[in-house]
Design a protein around this motif. Structure first.
Motif, PDB file in Angstrom:
ATOM      1  N   PHE A  70      81.960  18.376-106.554  1.00  0.00           N
ATOM      2  CA  PHE A  70      83.204  17.827-107.082  1.00  0.00           C
ATOM      3  C   PHE A  70      83.799  18.795-108.099  1.00  0.00           C
ATOM      4  O   PHE A  70      83.090  19.386-108.912  1.00  0.00           O
ATOM      5  CB  PHE A  70      82.957  16.495-107.792  1.00  0.00           C
ATOM      6  CG  PHE A  70      82.684  15.329-106.875  1.00  0.00           C
ATOM      7  CD1 PHE A  70      82.816  15.415-105.505  1.00  0.00           C
ATOM      8  CD2 PHE A  70      82.293  14.122-107.409  1.00  0.00           C
ATOM      9  CE1 PHE A  70      82.570  14.327-104.688  1.00  0.00           C
ATOM     10  CE2 PHE A  70      82.035  13.029-106.607  1.00  0.00           C
ATOM     11  CZ  PHE A  70      82.177  13.131-105.245  1.00  0.00           C
ATOM     12  N   HIS A  71      85.114  18.918-108.045  1.00  0.00           N
ATOM     13  CA  HIS A  71      85.885  19.714-108.990  1.00  0.00           C
ATOM     14  C   HIS A  71      87.102  18.895-109.377  1.00  0.00           C
ATOM     15  O   HIS A  71      87.632  18.145-108.553  1.00  0.00           O
ATOM     16  CB  HIS A  71      86.386  21.017-108.340  1.00  0.00           C
ATOM     17  CG  HIS A  71      85.302  21.949-107.947  1.00  0.00           C
ATOM     18  ND1 HIS A  71      85.046  23.095-108.642  1.00  0.00           N
ATOM     19  CD2 HIS A  71      84.414  21.914-106.931  1.00  0.00           C
ATOM     20  CE1 HIS A  71      84.031  23.736-108.070  1.00  0.00           C
ATOM     21  NE2 HIS A  71      83.639  23.036-107.029  1.00  0.00           N
ATOM     22  N   ASP A  72      87.588  19.039-110.604  1.00  0.00           N
ATOM     23  CA  ASP A  72      88.877  18.443-110.929  1.00  0.00           C
ATOM     24  C   ASP A  72      89.959  19.429-110.524  1.00  0.00           C
ATOM     25  O   ASP A  72      89.750  20.637-110.513  1.00  0.00           O
ATOM     26  CB  ASP A  72      88.976  18.024-112.397  1.00  0.00           C
ATOM     27  CG  ASP A  72      88.798  19.156-113.392  1.00  0.00           C
ATOM     28  OD1 ASP A  72      88.191  20.192-113.037  1.00  0.00           O
ATOM     29  OD2 ASP A  72      89.240  19.002-114.529  1.00  0.00           O
ATOM     30  N   SER A  73      91.109  18.887-110.139  1.00  0.00           N
ATOM     31  CA  SER A  73      92.180  19.716-109.605  1.00  0.00           C
ATOM     32  C   SER A  73      93.528  19.109-109.940  1.00  0.00           C
ATOM     33  O   SER A  73      93.629  17.910-110.205  1.00  0.00           O
ATOM     34  CB  SER A  73      92.019  19.809-108.084  1.00  0.00           C
ATOM     35  OG  SER A  73      93.087  20.523-107.510  1.00  0.00           O
ATOM     36  N   ALA A  74      94.564  19.931-109.870  1.00  0.00           N
ATOM     37  CA  ALA A  74      95.929  19.415-109.999  1.00  0.00           C
ATOM     38  C   ALA A  74      96.201  18.479-108.825  1.00  0.00           C
ATOM     39  O   ALA A  74      95.698  18.687-107.719  1.00  0.00           O
ATOM     40  CB  ALA A  74      96.925  20.561-110.001  1.00  0.00           C
ATOM     41  N   CYS A  75      96.983  17.450-109.062  1.00  0.00           N
ATOM     42  CA  CYS A  75      97.264  16.447-108.028  1.00  0.00           C
ATOM     43  C   CYS A  75      98.452  16.813-107.156  1.00  0.00           C
ATOM     44  O   CYS A  75      98.607  16.264-106.073  1.00  0.00           O
ATOM     45  CB  CYS A  75      97.526  15.092-108.677  1.00  0.00           C
ATOM     46  SG  CYS A  75      96.128  14.479-109.629  1.00  0.00           S
ATOM     47  N   GLU A  76      99.303  17.693-107.606  1.00  0.00           N
ATOM     48  CA  GLU A  76     100.495  18.042-106.857  1.00  0.00           C
ATOM     49  C   GLU A  76     100.155  18.944-105.682  1.00  0.00           C
ATOM     50  O   GLU A  76      99.341  19.842-105.804  1.00  0.00           O
ATOM     51  CB  GLU A  76     101.522  18.752-107.754  1.00  0.00           C
ATOM     52  CG  GLU A  76     102.039  17.901-108.883  1.00  0.00           C
ATOM     53  CD  GLU A  76     101.066  17.824-110.059  1.00  0.00           C
ATOM     54  OE1 GLU A  76     100.202  18.721-110.206  1.00  0.00           O
ATOM     55  OE2 GLU A  76     101.154  16.847-110.812  1.00  0.00           O
TER      56      GLU A  76
END
Length: 90
Positions: A70-76
């Motif tokens: 899992f990685h956090d990422s921009a939602c756009e």
């Protein structure tokens, strides 16, 4: 017709999603409160964060499955982005 992002509940589901999709957005966000990750049903029961993740601050509020982690990422969505958004039909 609607849809939602897949919720990853365990290693078996993570492996199945990766087998068919590669890098993909999955259900999870910390948009409401930074570093408090939630799914539609509440706190996720399964996480497998990469060593330096999550690290995106308020710029990265969506959850991506990338390389088995899992990685956090921009939602756009942006052209040429490295992950795809796969919806489960409702």
């Amino acid at each position: 017709m609607g849809g939602r992002l897949a919720l990853v509940a365990d290693d078996a589901e993570r492996a199945a999603i990766e087998q068919y999709t590669g890098n993909v957005y999955v259900e999870g966000t910390d948009a409401a409160k930074e570093e408090t990750w939630l799914t539609e049903s509440g706190e996720p029961s399964y996480t497998k964060w990469y060593a330096d993740q999550p690290n995106g601050g308020t710029e990265e509020n969506c959850l991506v499955l990338y390389g088995g982690w899992f990685h956090d990422s921009a939602c756009e969505w942006t052209a040429g982005y490295w992950a795809t958004k796969v919806l489960c039909e409702m």
